[in-house]
Design a protein around this motif. Structure first.
Motif, short mmCIF file in Angstrom:
data_model
loop_
_atom_site.label_atom_id
_atom_site.label_comp_id
_atom_site.label_asym_id
_atom_site.label_seq_id
_atom_site.Cartn_x
_atom_site.Cartn_y
_atom_site.Cartn_z
N LEU A 100 0.91 -1.22 0.01
CA LEU A 100 0.07 -0.01 0.06
C LEU A 100 0.84 1.22 0.09
CD1 LEU A 100 -2.51 1.20 0.37
CD2 LEU A 100 -2.48 1.12 2.76
N SER A 101 1.99 1.20 0.67
CA SER A 101 2.70 2.42 0.80
C SER A 101 3.42 2.43 -0.42
CB SER A 101 3.91 2.44 2.11
OG SER A 101 4.95 1.50 1.52
N ARG A 102 3.91 1.64 -0.94
CA ARG A 102 4.46 2.00 -2.55
C ARG A 102 3.33 2.30 -3.49
NH1 ARG A 102 6.69 -3.12 -1.19
NH2 ARG A 102 5.43 -4.06 -2.43
N GLU A 103 2.52 1.58 -3.64
CA GLU A 103 1.34 2.04 -4.73
C GLU A 103 0.72 3.23 -4.38
OE1 GLU A 103 -1.37 -1.40 -5.31
OE2 GLU A 103 0.32 -2.52 -6.39
N ALA A 104 0.73 3.67 -3.09
CA ALA A 104 -0.03 5.17 -2.89
C ALA A 104 0.75 6.23 -3.09
CB ALA A 104 -0.40 5.18 -1.36
N ALA A 105 2.31 5.78 -2.90
CA ALA A 105 3.17 6.92 -3.33
C ALA A 105 3.18 7.04 -4.89
CB ALA A 105 4.67 6.59 -2.73
N ALA A 106 3.32 5.85 -5.66
CA ALA A 106 3.51 5.95 -7.01
C ALA A 106 2.16 6.40 -7.77
CB ALA A 106 4.02 4.53 -7.47
N LYS A 107 0.91 6.24 -7.19
CA LYS A 107 -0.29 6.30 -8.29
C LYS A 107 -1.25 7.56 -7.72
CE LYS A 107 -0.08 1.66 -9.67
NZ LYS A 107 -0.47 0.47 -9.74
N ASP A 108 -0.94 7.68 -6.30
CA ASP A 108 -2.23 8.37 -5.50
C ASP A 108 -1.67 9.75 -4.93
OD1 ASP A 108 -3.85 6.38 -6.01
OD2 ASP A 108 -3.06 5.27 -4.10
N GLY A 109 -0.34 9.88 -5.18
CA GLY A 109 0.07 11.49 -4.79
C GLY A 109 0.21 11.29 -3.34
N TRP A 110 0.31 10.17 -2.81
CA TRP A 110 0.55 10.13 -1.11
C TRP A 110 1.99 9.88 -0.93
CZ3 TRP A 110 -3.08 11.65 2.59
CH2 TRP A 110 -2.52 11.21 3.90
N PRO A 111 2.76 10.76 -0.10
CA PRO A 111 4.23 10.68 -0.02
C PRO A 111 4.74 9.25 0.95
CG PRO A 111 3.19 12.42 1.55
CD PRO A 111 2.20 11.91 0.59
N GLY A 112 3.97 8.84 1.62
CA GLY A 112 4.25 7.81 2.44
C GLY A 112 3.33 7.44 3.52
#
Length: 354
Positions: A100-112
């Motif tokens: 989740l941490s990787r995909e949210a950072a790569a695709k959702d604009g969530w830094p971590g």
């Protein structure tokens, strides 16, 4: 007899004697601990049980064998409140949080992700706080985005997560809420292994009112008390696991209906009115180790890693030593007897299906 065959026979006999001795010692320890408060037994464990990974029992009445710890820092996460030693979980859950941490950072604009409590090294009831988080399948994730720097140990202990609500209301504060929050939550809900996600009713309403994407996983987002500064991920029992009980699936539909509207009435928040002639309730009995599934006694008595020196808190080795549990203890699989699943845990009422 062939000298090699003789050696193999002697070696096998020696191993068998050693295993019998270990089993007898563990049985003795289990008997001694059986009538101790479970939270004292599991709260005292600093390291995991060197056993194959297994979630045992129910989320609020069970334990964890072969837990692994999420590393303190990853490319797209940082663990918080390290002094609690509650960043252990079943390998499936740790893998999902990292994913989740990787995909949210790569695709959702969530830094971590800022990762809060997961479970104790051997799961089980905690000395304080959560009623659930006992089997390594629950994780709290802060709704505060990870800063673009490594937090100090003091900051991880002392900074507070950010509430998403306007002060003294049930409504989301648009000054702190962002579309990235919505994308993060909906991505987490989309994973098939996720059973449900607990969030504040105000956040659920915000998603119901504003989310324009795929809503097929909306029903997994369950409104619940608290959870306005973090969300709680709960995954299903891993496939093929015996003695682990998943929660019943959430009701069908999006949950953007009268069940959500109920949370915006006075009923959920009003203190229960005592009934006429009600007798004082007896003091709640502490859960003893013997109240948990039988396999939890094995977990409590099992050896940990060879020494604490092998584990460096705040660095990757704590995860690496735990990840080796399953390979290091394949012979221990038979230590778990077939046990009946625990009964349903009673919950206060009134309470909606969650």
């Amino acid at each position: 007899m062939n000298p090699v065959s003789t050696l193999v026979t002697v070696t096998r006999q020696t191993m068998l004697v050693a295993l019998i001795a270990i089993g007898a010692s563990a049985a003795s320890m289990q008997t001694a601990m059986a009538d101790q408060p479970a939270k004292q037994v599991f709260g005292a464990a600093k390291l995991p049980a060197v056993l194959p990974a297994r979630a045992i029992g129910f989320y609020s009445k069970g334990c964890l064998a072969g837990g692994i710890a999420i590393p303190t820092d990853g490319p797209t996460w940082q663990a918080m409140r390290l002094s609690r030693n509650r960043r252990w979980g079943h390998p499936d859950l740790i893998a999902l949080v990292e994913k989740l941490s990787r995909e949210a950072a790569a695709k959702d604009g969530w830094p971590g992700l800022l990762v809060g409590d997961i479970a104790q090294p051997r799961g089980g009831p905690m000395l304080s706080g959560h009623a659930s988080h006992q089997v390594g399948l629950d994780a709290d994730i802060w709704l505060t985005p990870m800063p673009q720097r490594t937090l100090t140990a003091a900051e991880r202990e002392n900074i507070s997560a950010t509430s998403m609500l306007r002060k003294n209301t049930l409504q989301v504060d648009d000054r702190v809420w962002t579309p990235a929050h919505a994308r993060l939550l909906m991505r987490a809900a989309s994973y098939p292994e996720v059973e449900r996600i607990f969030i504040h009713p105000g956040i659920k309403k915000k998603l119901c009112d504003t989310w324009k994407g795929d809503r097929s996983a909306m029903g997994k987002l369950r409104p619940y008390y608290g959870h306005h500064y973090h969300f709680h991920i709960r995954i299903k029992c891993p496939p093929g696991t015996s003695g682990c009980r998943s929660q019943n699936p959430p009701p069908s539909g999006s949950g953007c209906d009268k069940s959500l509207a109920w949370w915006f009435t006075d009923e959920p928040w009003a203190p229960a009115k005592p009934k006429k002639n009600d007798k004082p309730k007896p003091r709640k009995r502490e859960i003893q180790l013997s109240d948990l599934p039988q396999a939890c006694s094995v977990v409590a008595a099992a050896p940990g890693p060879a020494s604490e020196a092998e584990v460096t808190f705040g660095a990757d080795p704590i995860a690496r030593i735990a990840r080796a549990n399953a390979n290091a203890a394949g012979v221990a699989a038979s230590a778990f007897p077939a046990v009946p699943l625990p009964g349903r845990i009673p919950l206060p009422v009134p309470r909606p299906v969650n």
